[in-house]
Design a protein around this motif. Structure first.
Motif, short mmCIF file in Angstrom:
data_model
loop_
_atom_site.label_atom_id
_atom_site.label_comp_id
_atom_site.label_asym_id
_atom_site.label_seq_id
_atom_site.Cartn_x
_atom_site.Cartn_y
_atom_site.Cartn_z
N GLU A 1 -24.71 7.70 -48.61
CA GLU A 1 -26.37 8.28 -48.28
C GLU A 1 -27.32 7.04 -48.82
OE1 GLU A 1 -27.13 10.59 -46.49
OE2 GLU A 1 -25.32 11.16 -46.18
N ARG A 2 -26.87 6.09 -49.65
CA ARG A 2 -27.60 5.01 -50.11
C ARG A 2 -27.69 3.86 -49.40
NH1 ARG A 2 -25.59 3.75 -55.95
NH2 ARG A 2 -27.37 2.15 -55.42
N ILE A 3 -26.82 3.70 -48.26
CA ILE A 3 -26.52 2.42 -47.92
C ILE A 3 -27.42 2.41 -46.49
CG2 ILE A 3 -24.93 1.36 -46.33
CD1 ILE A 3 -22.50 2.59 -47.66
N VAL A 4 -28.03 1.04 -46.69
CA VAL A 4 -28.90 0.52 -45.61
C VAL A 4 -28.05 -0.51 -44.78
CG1 VAL A 4 -31.06 -0.74 -44.86
CG2 VAL A 4 -30.76 1.07 -46.79
N PHE A 5 -27.89 -0.45 -43.52
CA PHE A 5 -27.11 -1.33 -42.95
C PHE A 5 -28.06 -2.41 -41.92
CE2 PHE A 5 -24.45 -3.44 -39.55
CZ PHE A 5 -23.14 -3.71 -40.56
N VAL A 6 -27.86 -3.63 -42.12
CA VAL A 6 -28.71 -4.54 -41.14
C VAL A 6 -27.58 -5.36 -40.20
CG1 VAL A 6 -30.02 -6.67 -41.33
CG2 VAL A 6 -30.11 -5.14 -43.40
N ASN A 7 -27.92 -4.98 -38.88
CA ASN A 7 -27.09 -5.83 -38.12
C ASN A 7 -28.09 -6.70 -37.20
OD1 ASN A 7 -26.00 -6.43 -35.47
ND2 ASN A 7 -25.44 -4.08 -34.88
N THR A 8 -27.72 -8.28 -37.44
CA THR A 8 -28.50 -9.00 -37.14
C THR A 8 -28.59 -9.32 -35.55
OG1 THR A 8 -26.85 -10.95 -37.53
CG2 THR A 8 -28.14 -10.27 -39.06
N GLY A 9 -27.60 -8.57 -34.68
CA GLY A 9 -27.46 -8.76 -33.34
C GLY A 9 -26.69 -9.66 -32.65
N GLY A 10 -25.99 -10.30 -33.63
CA GLY A 10 -24.93 -11.09 -33.05
C GLY A 10 -24.63 -12.30 -34.09
N SER A 11 -23.46 -12.81 -34.26
CA SER A 11 -23.01 -13.78 -35.10
C SER A 11 -23.56 -15.20 -34.98
CB SER A 11 -21.29 -13.93 -34.98
OG SER A 11 -21.00 -14.53 -33.46
N ASP A 12 -24.05 -15.45 -33.69
CA ASP A 12 -25.01 -16.63 -33.62
C ASP A 12 -26.03 -16.85 -34.16
OD1 ASP A 12 -23.17 -18.06 -31.69
OD2 ASP A 12 -23.71 -16.54 -30.16
N TYR A 13 -26.73 -15.67 -34.62
CA TYR A 13 -27.91 -15.55 -35.53
C TYR A 13 -27.80 -15.44 -37.10
CZ TYR A 13 -28.84 -14.37 -30.43
OH TYR A 13 -28.58 -14.20 -29.32
N TYR A 14 -26.49 -14.87 -37.31
CA TYR A 14 -26.34 -14.41 -38.66
C TYR A 14 -26.61 -15.12 -39.67
CZ TYR A 14 -23.75 -11.53 -42.14
OH TYR A 14 -23.37 -10.72 -43.21
N GLN A 15 -26.09 -16.27 -39.63
CA GLN A 15 -26.53 -17.19 -41.06
C GLN A 15 -27.98 -17.77 -41.10
OE1 GLN A 15 -23.20 -20.11 -41.72
NE2 GLN A 15 -22.69 -19.54 -39.54
N SER A 16 -28.54 -17.91 -39.86
CA SER A 16 -29.97 -18.32 -39.89
C SER A 16 -30.86 -17.33 -40.46
CB SER A 16 -30.20 -18.80 -38.47
OG SER A 16 -30.33 -17.93 -37.47
N LYS A 17 -30.51 -16.18 -40.01
CA LYS A 17 -31.21 -14.95 -40.89
C LYS A 17 -30.83 -14.61 -42.13
CE LYS A 17 -32.00 -12.29 -36.40
NZ LYS A 17 -31.97 -10.94 -35.86
#
Length: 448
Positions: free
Chosen positions: A71-87
């Motif tokens: 119940e404590r977990i917040v999940f952030v999905n960056t929308g693709g691996s190509d954007y992951y590191q820069s975000k």
């Protein structure tokens, strides 16, 4: 030696330069993050990923085992691996941000960048011991370890390489669907080239053994014994790199593939062709996740697995707790359940057919008969068992040659391979240009 790309010295400009999206994606608008849960809650525990693979495990097996913690977990999905590191990277430098990750997913291609930084905790600091990780494959432990041998990321998947063969086209153009006979058609690089010629001639060019020469890239680059530079920081190229360049050139010159790029629309289309009225590829390089996540429906009950002629791996996702994680105990609970706990990993396999990174869990899965048909993809007459097929292929894999700079260097290799294969430059110039580009990108690496 492996360089430490520590956050203290990585400016935003450097990050953007090292880990930019591929050219096709660069022209597209960066998607907004999808956030599940309340990040402003006092007890929020933030987990980052580039898709929902981690979220699905948290929403499924983990929630069932740990409902209150879930119940404590917040999940952030960056929308693709190509954007992951820069975000992700700017947030890692700002622990005060409410989206600062307590736990994050890391792909094999760049995991060494993070475990050799100040951003990630050693798992020992979370109370995870060598006993907890004893049933894991060593290559995954090496991928998740820093240069001093401290394990900082743990993987729930093992990803031994294989070749997937489409049974109907194999019968049509190679005259067999017997796994042993097909394995002989892929015995080594020279044999693969000979088999490609056989298919090309038999089909009049409408079917090819491989969609593009880059099908062989992962097999060769992920089986290197040498890193991209030596202990004196002098750029070095493993023999597998030159083998890949020369093989790509041969396949291109002799018109033995459709010259597609992996993940392109034409590459996907060649999964479904009939080899007569439409182009078709007979084989794709892959691994467990590729079989049940990437092959099209045309391959359902139509896939024969062939061992990679060179022991190799492809992909996998690690979990790492950040240096400023708000709750090391919960980070440890999640990491242990997903990557160390036998029952947890059996539950993950039941959910998505993953070939898990735990030999005890694999033995339990095989004993139960689960995942025997690779989620419905295996050709029944071949008599193959999905988990049993991959079991010996995962033994003895090595990731000792992986360095933090691999992802960008392999991207530079793609550029040089394309130019060399197309005849735009000769071999010596290609090698010289590749080394020069590596030096230009990482100035601390030198060319002899």
């Amino acid at each position: 030696m492996k360089k430490k790309l520590v956050s203290a010295v990585m400016s935003a400009a450097m990050i953007a330069g090292l880990f930019a999206a591929v050219p096709v994606m660069a022209e597209e608008e960066t998607p907004e993050n999808t956030i599940t849960g309340d990040a402003s809650a006092d007890n929020a525990f933030v987990v980052w990923g580039w898709n929902d693979d981690i979220k699905n495990i948290l929403d499924g097996p983990f929630k069932e085992a740990y409902p209150e913690e879930y119940e404590r977990i917040v999940f952030v999905n960056t929308g693709g691996s190509d954007y992951y590191q820069s975000k992700l990277d700017p947030i890692l430098d700002d622990p005060s941000n409410e989206l600062y990750p307590d736990l994050m997913g890391l792909e094999v291609d760049y995991v060494q960048k993070y475990v050799n930084s100040d951003w990630v905790k050693p798992v020992a600091d979370l109370g995870i011991t060598a006993e907890d990780t004893a049933a894991m494959y060593q290559y995954n432990l090496d991928l998740g370890s820093d240069t001093d041998g401290n394990v900082r990321a743990l993987f729930w998947q093992a990803t031994p390489g294989c070749i997937q063969v489409r049974a109907d086209l194999a019968q049509k153009y190679l005259g067999t669907t017997d796994p042993t006979e097909l394995a002989a058609k892929f015995a080594d690089i020279d044999t693969i080239i000979a088999t490609a010629k056989e298919v090309n001639e038999a089909s009049g060019g409408k079917a090819k053994l491989l969609s593009g020469y880059d099908e062989l890239k992962r097999m060769l680059t992920n089986s290197r014994t040498l890193g991209f530079y030596d202990e004196n920081d002098v750029i070095s190229l493993d023999e597998n790199i030159t083998t890949y360049l020369n093989t790509a050139k041969t396949l291109y010159d002799e018109d033995l593939t459709f010259n597609t790029e992996q993940w392109s629309a034409d590459w996907y289309a060649n999964m479904d062709g009939d080899g007569e009225s439409s182009n078709a590829a007979i084989a794709y390089f892959g691994c467990p996740w590729f079989t049940y996540w990437c092959l099209s429906d045309t391959w359902k009950s139509n896939t024969i697995l062939v061992p990679s002629p060179i022991a190799t791996y492809w992909g996998g996702t690690g979990l790492a707790a950040t240096a400023e994680t708000s709750d090391a105990e919960l980070a440890a609970t999640i990491m242990k359940y997903i990557t160390c706990n036998v029952d947890g990993m059996v539950a993950i396999n039941a959910m998505n057919s993953d070939f898990v990174n735990n030999t005890d869990a694999i033995a339990k899965i095989i004993e139960s008969g689960a995942s025997a048909d690779g989620n419905g993809y295996l050709y029944p007459d071949a008599g193959q068992n999905f988990m049993e097929f991959f079991l010996p292929l995962a033994d003895g894999l090595s990731a000792k040659a992986v360095v933090a700079e691999d992802q960008q260097i392999l991207s530079l290799l793609d550029t040089q391979t394309k130019a060399f294969a197309a005849g735009e430059k000769d071999f010596d110039t290609t090698i010289a240009d590749l080394k020069a580009q590596i030096h230009d990108t990482f100035s601390y690496l030198s060319v002899e």
